[in-house]
Design a protein around this motif. Structure first.
Motif, PDB file in Angstrom:
ATOM      1  N   MET A 364       3.589 -11.743  -0.091  1.00  0.00           N
ATOM      2  CA  MET A 364       2.350 -11.657  -0.861  1.00  0.00           C
ATOM      3  C   MET A 364       2.228 -10.297  -1.547  1.00  0.00           C
ATOM      4  O   MET A 364       1.943 -10.214  -2.754  1.00  0.00           O
ATOM      5  CB  MET A 364       1.165 -11.886   0.076  1.00  0.00           C
ATOM      6  CG  MET A 364      -0.195 -11.565  -0.513  1.00  0.00           C
ATOM      7  SD  MET A 364      -1.511 -11.754   0.726  1.00  0.00           S
ATOM      8  CE  MET A 364      -2.854 -10.910  -0.090  1.00  0.00           C
ATOM      9  N   SER A 365       2.467  -9.221  -0.784  1.00  0.00           N
ATOM     10  CA  SER A 365       2.280  -7.891  -1.359  1.00  0.00           C
ATOM     11  C   SER A 365       3.296  -7.622  -2.457  1.00  0.00           C
ATOM     12  O   SER A 365       2.951  -7.098  -3.521  1.00  0.00           O
ATOM     13  CB  SER A 365       2.401  -6.822  -0.267  1.00  0.00           C
ATOM     14  OG  SER A 365       3.671  -6.879   0.357  1.00  0.00           O
ATOM     15  N   GLY A 366       4.558  -7.997  -2.220  1.00  0.00           N
ATOM     16  CA  GLY A 366       5.573  -7.762  -3.235  1.00  0.00           C
ATOM     17  C   GLY A 366       5.293  -8.515  -4.512  1.00  0.00           C
ATOM     18  O   GLY A 366       5.406  -7.968  -5.624  1.00  0.00           O
ATOM     19  N   LEU A 367       4.914  -9.789  -4.398  1.00  0.00           N
ATOM     20  CA  LEU A 367       4.646 -10.618  -5.573  1.00  0.00           C
ATOM     21  C   LEU A 367       3.467 -10.091  -6.375  1.00  0.00           C
ATOM     22  O   LEU A 367       3.532  -9.943  -7.596  1.00  0.00           O
ATOM     23  CB  LEU A 367       4.383 -12.059  -5.123  1.00  0.00           C
ATOM     24  CG  LEU A 367       4.090 -13.068  -6.232  1.00  0.00           C
ATOM     25  CD1 LEU A 367       5.307 -13.234  -7.134  1.00  0.00           C
ATOM     26  CD2 LEU A 367       3.683 -14.416  -5.640  1.00  0.00           C
ATOM     27  N   VAL A 368       2.366  -9.785  -5.686  1.00  0.00           N
ATOM     28  CA  VAL A 368       1.155  -9.338  -6.382  1.00  0.00           C
ATOM     29  C   VAL A 368       1.373  -7.979  -7.038  1.00  0.00           C
ATOM     30  O   VAL A 368       0.989  -7.760  -8.202  1.00  0.00           O
ATOM     31  CB  VAL A 368      -0.039  -9.302  -5.415  1.00  0.00           C
ATOM     32  CG1 VAL A 368      -1.267  -8.699  -6.100  1.00  0.00           C
ATOM     33  CG2 VAL A 368      -0.359 -10.696  -4.902  1.00  0.00           C
ATOM     34  N   ILE A 369       1.996  -7.046  -6.312  1.00  0.00           N
ATOM     35  CA  ILE A 369       2.197  -5.705  -6.870  1.00  0.00           C
ATOM     36  C   ILE A 369       3.142  -5.749  -8.066  1.00  0.00           C
ATOM     37  O   ILE A 369       2.900  -5.103  -9.097  1.00  0.00           O
ATOM     38  CB  ILE A 369       2.735  -4.750  -5.780  1.00  0.00           C
ATOM     39  CG1 ILE A 369       1.635  -4.461  -4.745  1.00  0.00           C
ATOM     40  CG2 ILE A 369       3.207  -3.434  -6.398  1.00  0.00           C
ATOM     41  CD1 ILE A 369       2.094  -3.611  -3.576  1.00  0.00           C
ATOM     42  N   ASP A 370       4.242  -6.509  -7.954  1.00  0.00           N
ATOM     43  CA  ASP A 370       5.211  -6.563  -9.051  1.00  0.00           C
ATOM     44  C   ASP A 370       4.632  -7.223 -10.300  1.00  0.00           C
ATOM     45  O   ASP A 370       4.901  -6.795 -11.420  1.00  0.00           O
ATOM     46  CB  ASP A 370       6.463  -7.323  -8.609  1.00  0.00           C
ATOM     47  CG  ASP A 370       7.326  -6.509  -7.655  1.00  0.00           C
ATOM     48  OD1 ASP A 370       7.138  -5.279  -7.612  1.00  0.00           O
ATOM     49  OD2 ASP A 370       8.174  -7.090  -6.958  1.00  0.00           O
ATOM     50  N   ARG A 371       3.848  -8.270 -10.122  1.00  0.00           N
ATOM     51  CA  ARG A 371       3.370  -9.034 -11.281  1.00  0.00           C
ATOM     52  C   ARG A 371       2.061  -8.504 -11.860  1.00  0.00           C
ATOM     53  O   ARG A 371       1.849  -8.563 -13.063  1.00  0.00           O
ATOM     54  CB  ARG A 371       3.189 -10.499 -10.892  1.00  0.00           C
ATOM     55  CG  ARG A 371       4.501 -11.208 -10.612  1.00  0.00           C
ATOM     56  CD  ARG A 371       4.341 -12.697 -10.739  1.00  0.00           C
ATOM     57  NE  ARG A 371       5.616 -13.393 -10.644  1.00  0.00           N
ATOM     58  CZ  ARG A 371       5.778 -14.684 -10.886  1.00  0.00           C
ATOM     59  NH1 ARG A 371       4.743 -15.421 -11.249  1.00  0.00           N
ATOM     60  NH2 ARG A 371       6.962 -15.251 -10.776  1.00  0.00           N
ATOM     61  N   PHE A 372       1.178  -8.029 -10.966  1.00  0.00           N
ATOM     62  CA  PHE A 372      -0.166  -7.680 -11.444  1.00  0.00           C
ATOM     63  C   PHE A 372      -0.564  -6.225 -11.181  1.00  0.00           C
ATOM     64  O   PHE A 372      -1.490  -5.724 -11.799  1.00  0.00           O
ATOM     65  CB  PHE A 372      -1.215  -8.601 -10.803  1.00  0.00           C
ATOM     66  CG  PHE A 372      -0.917 -10.059 -10.976  1.00  0.00           C
ATOM     67  CD1 PHE A 372      -1.122 -10.686 -12.200  1.00  0.00           C
ATOM     68  CD2 PHE A 372      -0.419 -10.816  -9.923  1.00  0.00           C
ATOM     69  CE1 PHE A 372      -0.849 -12.029 -12.375  1.00  0.00           C
ATOM     70  CE2 PHE A 372      -0.138 -12.163 -10.082  1.00  0.00           C
ATOM     71  CZ  PHE A 372      -0.339 -12.778 -11.311  1.00  0.00           C
ATOM     72  N   GLY A 373       0.079  -5.571 -10.235  1.00  0.00           N
ATOM     73  CA  GLY A 373      -0.287  -4.203  -9.889  1.00  0.00           C
ATOM     74  C   GLY A 373      -0.988  -4.122  -8.543  1.00  0.00           C
ATOM     75  O   GLY A 373      -1.569  -5.103  -8.064  1.00  0.00           O
ATOM     76  N   ALA A 374      -0.944  -2.945  -7.930  1.00  0.00           N
ATOM     77  CA  ALA A 374      -1.505  -2.759  -6.593  1.00  0.00           C
ATOM     78  C   ALA A 374      -3.010  -3.013  -6.554  1.00  0.00           C
ATOM     79  O   ALA A 374      -3.546  -3.473  -5.532  1.00  0.00           O
ATOM     80  CB  ALA A 374      -1.198  -1.347  -6.096  1.00  0.00           C
ATOM     81  N   GLU A 375      -3.704  -2.726  -7.671  1.00  0.00           N
ATOM     82  CA  GLU A 375      -5.154  -2.922  -7.665  1.00  0.00           C
ATOM     83  C   GLU A 375      -5.524  -4.376  -7.372  1.00  0.00           C
ATOM     84  O   GLU A 375      -6.525  -4.656  -6.705  1.00  0.00           O
ATOM     85  CB  GLU A 375      -5.750  -2.499  -9.017  1.00  0.00           C
ATOM     86  CG  GLU A 375      -5.666  -1.007  -9.319  1.00  0.00           C
ATOM     87  CD  GLU A 375      -4.292  -0.595  -9.818  1.00  0.00           C
ATOM     88  OE1 GLU A 375      -3.445  -1.508 -10.037  1.00  0.00           O
ATOM     89  OE2 GLU A 375      -4.048   0.622  -9.979  1.00  0.00           O
ATOM     90  N   TRP A 376      -4.691  -5.302  -7.873  1.00  0.00           N
ATOM     91  CA  TRP A 376      -4.972  -6.711  -7.622  1.00  0.00           C
ATOM     92  C   TRP A 376      -4.726  -7.081  -6.162  1.00  0.00           C
ATOM     93  O   TRP A 376      -5.385  -7.977  -5.627  1.00  0.00           O
ATOM     94  CB  TRP A 376      -4.113  -7.581  -8.545  1.00  0.00           C
ATOM     95  CG  TRP A 376      -4.689  -7.667  -9.931  1.00  0.00           C
ATOM     96  CD1 TRP A 376      -4.389  -6.875 -10.997  1.00  0.00           C
ATOM     97  CD2 TRP A 376      -5.678  -8.593 -10.373  1.00  0.00           C
ATOM     98  NE1 TRP A 376      -5.140  -7.238 -12.090  1.00  0.00           N
ATOM     99  CE2 TRP A 376      -5.936  -8.305 -11.740  1.00  0.00           C
ATOM    100  CE3 TRP A 376      -6.377  -9.639  -9.769  1.00  0.00           C
ATOM    101  CZ2 TRP A 376      -6.856  -9.018 -12.497  1.00  0.00           C
ATOM    102  CZ3 TRP A 376      -7.290 -10.355 -10.530  1.00  0.00           C
ATOM    103  CH2 TRP A 376      -7.533 -10.045 -11.864  1.00  0.00           C
ATOM    104  N   LEU A 377      -3.781  -6.413  -5.520  1.00  0.00           N
ATOM    105  CA  LEU A 377      -3.560  -6.678  -4.094  1.00  0.00           C
ATOM    106  C   LEU A 377      -4.796  -6.293  -3.289  1.00  0.00           C
ATOM    107  O   LEU A 377      -5.230  -7.043  -2.408  1.00  0.00           O
ATOM    108  CB  LEU A 377      -2.343  -5.893  -3.601  1.00  0.00           C
ATOM    109  CG  LEU A 377      -2.059  -6.008  -2.098  1.00  0.00           C
ATOM    110  CD1 LEU A 377      -1.698  -7.438  -1.726  1.00  0.00           C
ATOM    111  CD2 LEU A 377      -0.940  -5.049  -1.685  1.00  0.00           C
ATOM    112  N   TRP A 378      -5.362  -5.133  -3.601  1.00  0.00           N
ATOM    113  CA  TRP A 378      -6.540  -4.685  -2.847  1.00  0.00           C
ATOM    114  C   TRP A 378      -7.761  -5.539  -3.177  1.00  0.00           C
ATOM    115  O   TRP A 378      -8.592  -5.797  -2.296  1.00  0.00           O
ATOM    116  CB  TRP A 378      -6.810  -3.208  -3.143  1.00  0.00           C
ATOM    117  CG  TRP A 378      -5.591  -2.360  -2.950  1.00  0.00           C
ATOM    118  CD1 TRP A 378      -5.063  -1.467  -3.837  1.00  0.00           C
ATOM    119  CD2 TRP A 378      -4.713  -2.358  -1.824  1.00  0.00           C
ATOM    120  NE1 TRP A 378      -3.917  -0.910  -3.339  1.00  0.00           N
ATOM    121  CE2 TRP A 378      -3.674  -1.444  -2.089  1.00  0.00           C
ATOM    122  CE3 TRP A 378      -4.697  -3.048  -0.601  1.00  0.00           C
ATOM    123  CZ2 TRP A 378      -2.646  -1.185  -1.197  1.00  0.00           C
ATOM    124  CZ3 TRP A 378      -3.663  -2.801   0.295  1.00  0.00           C
ATOM    125  CH2 TRP A 378      -2.660  -1.885   0.004  1.00  0.00           C
ATOM    126  N   ALA A 379      -7.865  -6.003  -4.411  1.00  0.00           N
ATOM    127  CA  ALA A 379      -8.954  -6.921  -4.753  1.00  0.00           C
ATOM    128  C   ALA A 379      -8.795  -8.239  -4.000  1.00  0.00           C
ATOM    129  O   ALA A 379      -9.777  -8.829  -3.519  1.00  0.00           O
ATOM    130  CB  ALA A 379      -8.970  -7.178  -6.263  1.00  0.00           C
TER     131      ALA A 379
END
Length: 429
Positions: A364-379
């Motif tokens: 989950m973290s790798g996919l979200v960070i690579d595609r959308f950025g870390a801010e989206w992971l925290w959101a």
């Protein structure tokens, strides 16, 4: 002086009233975590010492986690069928042997295979430990007992994490062998000091036990709701070890900076777990679970706004408080919803929710960070925490109050009293 006296009284009240068997189980947990070196330096061992790629190290970690997922269910059945003590002994001896073997194998396929076995063996003790703790501790003391056990886990892990670095500089093999030795010490403690705590099988108890199967657990909608919510919470907490270091690295922070920030987590748990537990022990568990879910989600969510090491440390404080409240409260809820003669299977299913989260979180973290950025992971963490909080709020409305014990719990209390008459160390009365 008055503050010292109050502190001593608080400690005495926190540890008093728990049976000696609990403290032997607690000691076993502490010793086990003091020797938990392999999980700390496995990635470094594979990439730096053995020269394998990061991709291979990730595969080994995934296989280790997959072993934990499988053994959660198998160990749950063993806990109910064979008993708590035999399951603990098998798990700990198997862990010691497989960890020692992992230090000697060199072939990449062999390393991956043994890592899978280590994951299975090391995770197999959890359903048995939690079921035994529920057996030997009175219902009104369980939150306190689970909290003390969680405190031991984190104290041991904090010490072993620091020791692992020094041991790895000397010899990775020494780390594997020390962990194997300390796990064997745990097995000796269990063998010598912990009698079986499983309630005596009367004819009715045997019928009840035989009627509880994995299918029974899966059809228990209310309990599976707790398992699902537990998975969401675990998914959030896992981001502290998989998403946070990646995000901090991309923001220009060093591994040492990440180590300092996340060290706040272990320090706060060791310092605050006991006093916070005294504060929450007799409060509404539903409200506590809702609050802790929101704190977890928004604590990680606030990471999106962190721009300095101090700011990252402050966000760690927020979600650590959630962890301190959630861990004993949620474990107590699982025991409360588990039929006495099916505690192993229920605890196994609950343990599996965390094991599955450990598998899903890195993806989950790798996919979200690579595609959308870390801010989206925290959101996403904030959204997941909100969903979990709403879920707990709805679920807890339909639960009976803690004083309304089921007949199975009352019957088990009587069985335990009769079973351990003359053996006060395991009495829950």
């Amino acid at each position: 002086m008055s503050s010292v006296v109050r502190a001593r009284r608080a400690v005495r009240e926190t540890v008093s009233g728990l049976p000696p068997a609990f403290w032997w189980l607690w000691t076993s947990t502490l010793v086990n975590r003091l020797g938990a070196f392999v999980a700390t330096f496995m990635a470094l061992y594979l990439t730096l010492d053995r020269g394998y790629s990061a991709t291979y190290a990730g595969l080994v970690a995934a296989l280790h986690g997959l072993g934990g997922v499988i053994s959660s269910l198998v160990a749950g059945v063993m806990t109910d069928r064979l008993g708590r003590r035999p399951t603990l002994l098998v798990a700990q001896v198997s862990t010691a042997v497989s960890v020692a073997a992992l230090g000697f194998v060199r072939d990449p396929v062999a390393i991956a295979s043994v890592a899978f076995l280590v994951g299975m063996a090391s995770n197999a003790s959890r359903p048995a430990v939690q079921a035994m703790m529920a057996d030997i501790v009175r219902p009104e003391d369980r939150i306190r007992a689970f909290s003390l056990n969680y405190w031991a886990i984190n104290l041991g892990f904090a010490i072993s994490s620091m020791a692992a670095g020094f041991i790895a500089e000397y010899s990775y093999l020494a780390g594997f062998l020390i962990e194997a030795l300390m796990t064997l010490v745990c097995a000796v403690v269990v063998f010598v000091k912990l009698p079986e705590s499983k309630p005596v099988r009367s004819a009715e108890a045997a019928r009840q036990e035989d009627s509880v199967r994995l299918g029974t657990v899966l059809r228990d909608g209310r309990f599976m709701g707790v398992v699902g919510l537990s998975f969401l919470i675990a998914l959030i907490f896992q981001q502290a070890s998989v998403g946070l270091p990646i995000a901090m690295g991309e923001a220009g922070f060093t591994p040492a900076d990440y180590g300092l920030a996340v060290a706040v987590n272990g320090f706060l748990i060791v310092v605050l777990q006991i006093p916070v537990t005294r504060f929450i022990e007799h409060r509404d568990p539903g409200r506590l679970l809702v609050i802790s879910s929101l704190l977890a989600g928004y604590g990680l969510g606030l990471t999106a706004f962190a721009g300095s090491l101090g700011a990252f440390a402050l966000t760690v404080c927020v979600w650590t408080l959630a962890e301190i409240v959630n861990a004993p409260t949620q474990t107590g809820l699982v025991v409360r919803l588990s039929p006495v003669h099916g505690r192993g299977r229920y605890q196994g299913m609950y343990t599996m929710s965390w094991a599955v989260a450990a598998l899903v979180a890195p993806l989950m973290s790798g996919l979200v960070i690579d595609r959308f950025g870390a801010e989206w992971l925290w959101a996403t963490c904030a959204v997941v925490g909100t969903v979990a909080g709403l879920g707990y709020g709805l679920l807890m409305r339909r639960l009976p109050t803690e004083g309304e014990e089921g007949e199975g719990e009352k019957e088990a209390a009587g069985e335990r009293t009769g079973a351990v008459r003359g053996a006060p160390e395991v009495s829950a009365s």
